[in-house]
Design a protein around this motif. Structure first.
Motif, short mmCIF file in Angstrom:
data_model
loop_
_atom_site.label_atom_id
_atom_site.label_comp_id
_atom_site.label_asym_id
_atom_site.label_seq_id
_atom_site.Cartn_x
_atom_site.Cartn_y
_atom_site.Cartn_z
N GLY A 193 -7.72 -3.26 14.99
CA GLY A 193 -9.07 -2.87 15.39
C GLY A 193 -10.15 -3.45 14.52
O GLY A 193 -11.28 -2.94 14.53
N GLU A 209 -13.07 -4.77 16.61
CA GLU A 209 -13.84 -3.68 17.17
C GLU A 209 -14.64 -2.95 16.09
O GLU A 209 -15.76 -2.47 16.36
CB GLU A 209 -12.92 -2.70 17.89
CG GLU A 209 -12.32 -3.22 19.18
CD GLU A 209 -11.18 -4.20 18.96
OE1 GLU A 209 -10.75 -4.36 17.79
OE2 GLU A 209 -10.73 -4.81 19.94
N ASP A 248 -17.72 -4.95 15.54
CA ASP A 248 -18.66 -4.71 16.64
C ASP A 248 -19.39 -3.38 16.44
O ASP A 248 -20.58 -3.26 16.75
CB ASP A 248 -17.92 -4.69 17.98
CG ASP A 248 -17.55 -6.10 18.45
OD1 ASP A 248 -18.20 -7.06 17.99
OD2 ASP A 248 -16.63 -6.24 19.26
N ARG A 290 -20.71 -8.30 20.14
CA ARG A 290 -19.57 -8.39 21.06
C ARG A 290 -18.82 -9.67 20.73
O ARG A 290 -19.11 -10.75 21.24
CB ARG A 290 -20.03 -8.42 22.52
CG ARG A 290 -18.88 -8.46 23.51
CD ARG A 290 -19.39 -8.43 24.94
NE ARG A 290 -20.07 -7.18 25.23
CZ ARG A 290 -20.66 -6.91 26.40
NH1 ARG A 290 -20.66 -7.82 27.36
NH2 ARG A 290 -21.25 -5.74 26.59
N GLN A 329 -21.64 -2.63 23.55
CA GLN A 329 -20.58 -1.84 24.14
C GLN A 329 -21.18 -0.87 25.17
O GLN A 329 -21.35 0.32 24.91
CB GLN A 329 -19.83 -1.04 23.06
CG GLN A 329 -19.20 -1.89 21.98
CD GLN A 329 -18.04 -2.71 22.50
OE1 GLN A 329 -17.49 -2.42 23.57
NE2 GLN A 329 -17.67 -3.76 21.78
#
Length: 560
Positions: A291, A294, A297, A303, A465
């Motif tokens: 992760g 992510e 992000d 992104r 997101q």
């Protein structure tokens, strides 16, 4: 004396039809009067022939008999006759036949003698005076003028004469003139359109609205609107397989502005884990956390399209595949006999092989800040991008030749295409390299949020997101570690995404909850209720942390 004009006097000189002119009109001439009656055996003309009268009356006389030849044998009824002159037709030059022609019909003109060979003049158009018909008069009789036999165009006032040659020429000229006017209109239209396009482009350039040019009407360094820009980016983790450790960078292709960038991220940046707890970026990379992308992000509001794990042996191979690189080195790197790395000299445009490039990119002298080593990594990456082929297929072949196992979401074709596009920006100096500044506690500085995250990365949580949980940035201004831990637990239990903003520069007596988007106001109020803070602490302002809602925790916060 006989009257020459008496039509009943057979011995008078009469006007006789001798031919027709070129217009079919009869022409008359004088014939000498007969001085004696016709000889024996020749018919006697009882009446003169009048114009238009083709068969006059005739009278015959009996032949006298010769006393010596009563049977009439040997008698010549047509003795030689006297020749009489006859008026010649003009232009023929012939004489009357040697005997008298009975006036039974209109005499035919004998063929004219062949004129001597002469140069035939070119035909010309007759004038009005020359084309006038000739009429016999006293001066011209008995001949004719030569212009009576010429072919003359005589205009007729009652009819319209069409000159087909002039008509055809005039139609051709009109068509050519129409084509010429049409071409002129097309050229004028093209000129107008070109001026319109040039003028519009000039205005956009002056206003600084062209994505790849800065005009004088735009402030120097003023960024374009982040929401109107499209970016493609990947995260690169350079692993040092010999000494350990890693370096992280974001490769950015701004499609809108046609610019590239490298954003170097320190390992001290705090990132959240999937369980809600926090950790540093360096630890997350070393642990191989799935992760990590992510988490970035979440912190940056970006992104990221893929992850490229680049081990140092593959970087060495990549440099060799592109034929070596040139780097402006800021320091000299000594040779390491144990690691078998060659020495790297200091100076501009230093030629580096694959092994030398790895040694310079990972070099960090004792006591140096991490940012200095990240800058060297950025120089090597920039030099490699300048040597990447501009053709996406060729770049994909280069990446595939490295023999590296890539992330399933980032194959050789996608990675090669992105590297070729970013490399084109690097070749024309439309490129920048920035180091993301991080506080000692792992939080981003205000300058990093404004200059790097928003301008280069276009960080925006709502855009990054969509549909995800609300991301709440927490910044501690209480000075109490216990209050900070309690606030983090309350937000995570409330289902919010936590972005650690670290500690504030100074303490605050009251808390403050800010939002930038009007659509997030109600959710900001919910955050205040979750923390047990009054609604009056909710305000619209620019967030200090790159999150949807930012909480600056003050002294009025009481952990439950």
């Amino acid at each position: 004396m006989n009257d020459p004009q008496d039509p009943y006097d057979p011995y008078a000189a009469q006007l006789q039809l001798i031919g027709y002119d070129s217009y079919g009109r009869p022409v008359y001439g004088q014939v000498p009067a007969q001085s004696a009656p016709p000889p024996y055996g020749q018919p006697y003309q009882d009446h003169q022939q009048y114009p238009g009268y083709e068969q006059p009356y005739e009278t015959s006389y009996p032949y006298p008999q010769d006393p010596q030849d009563p049977q009439g044998q040997g008698y010549d009824p047509y003795p030689p006759q006297q020749e009489y002159p006859q008026a010649s037709a003009p232009g023929y030059g012939t004489q009357q036949p040697p005997h008298w022609i009975p006036q039974q019909s209109v005499p035919q003109e004998p063929p004219a003698a062949a004129p001597p060979a002469a140069q035939v003049p070119e035909p010309r158009r007759a004038t009005a005076e020359e084309s006038a018909p000739a009429t016999p008069d006293a001066d011209d009789a008995p001949g004719y003028r030569t212009e009576q036999f010429a072919f003359i165009d005589q205009p007729d006032e009652d009819s319209e004469v069409i000159d087909w040659l002039a008509f055809t020429e005039s139609r051709t000229e009109r068509r050519e003139e129409a084509r010429r006017r049409g071409r002129n209109r097309v050229v004028a239209l093209i000129v107008v359109l070109a001026l319109f396009v040039v003028g519009g482009a000039g205005y956009l350039w002056y206003a600084g609205k062209l994505p790849f040019l800065d005009g004088p009407g735009q402030k120097q360094g003023a960024p374009a609107a982040a929401g109107a820009q499209k970016r493609d980016m990947i995260v690169v983790h350079l692993h040092n397989t010999k000494r350990g450790g890693s370096s992280t960078a974001l490769l950015v292709d701004n499609v809108t502005t046609r610019q590239g960038a490298t954003v170097l991220i320190p390992n001290t940046l705090g990132v959240p884990k999937q369980d809600g707890t926090g950790t540093s970026l360096g630890k997350a990379v070393e642990e191989g956390s799935l992760g990590t992308r992510e988490s970035l992000d979440t912190v940056l509001g970006t992104r990221i399209g893929g992850t490229w794990r680049l081990d140092t042996p593959f970087l060495e191979r990549l440099v060799e595949l592109v034929g070596g690189i040139e780097v402006d080195t800021d320091t000299a790197v000594p040779a390491d006999e144990q690691a078998k790395t060659p020495a790297v000299g200091q100076g501009s445009r230093q030629s580096l092989t694959g092994a030398m490039a790895v040694a310079y990119a990972t070099h960090r002298a004792q006591g140096e800040p991490e940012a200095r080593q990240l800058e060297r990594t950025g120089k090597v990456l920039y030099a490699v991008l300048r040597k990447i082929p501009g053709d996406p297929k060729a770049a994909a072949t280069t990446v595939d030749s490295m023999g590296q196992i890539l992330d399933p979401g980032l194959d050789a074709q996608n990675l090669g295409g992105l590297l070729s596009r970013i490399g084109e920006h690097a070749k024309v100096a439309a490129y920048r390299t920035e180091v993301l500044t991080v506080k000692p506690d792992g939080g981003l500085t205000d300058d990093a949020n404004k200059k790097v995250v928003k301008e280069i990365l276009g960080g925006s949580f709502t855009a990054a997101q969509p549909g995800a949980a609300l991301r709440v940035g927490l910044k501690d201004a209480t000075g109490s570690e216990k209050a900070q831990i309690a606030a983090k637990a309350a937000l995570l239990n409330g289902g919010y995404g936590l972005v650690d903003g670290g500690k504030a520069d100074r303490t605050a007596a009251t808390s403050q909850i800010t939002y930038q988007d009007d659509a997030q106001r109600d959710r900001a109020v919910d955050v205040a209720k979750t923390l047990g803070l009054p609604e009056s602490d909710v305000k619209k302002a620019e967030n200090a942390v790159n999150a949807d809602v930012v909480v600056i925790l003050g002294g009025d916060y009481k952990p439950s």
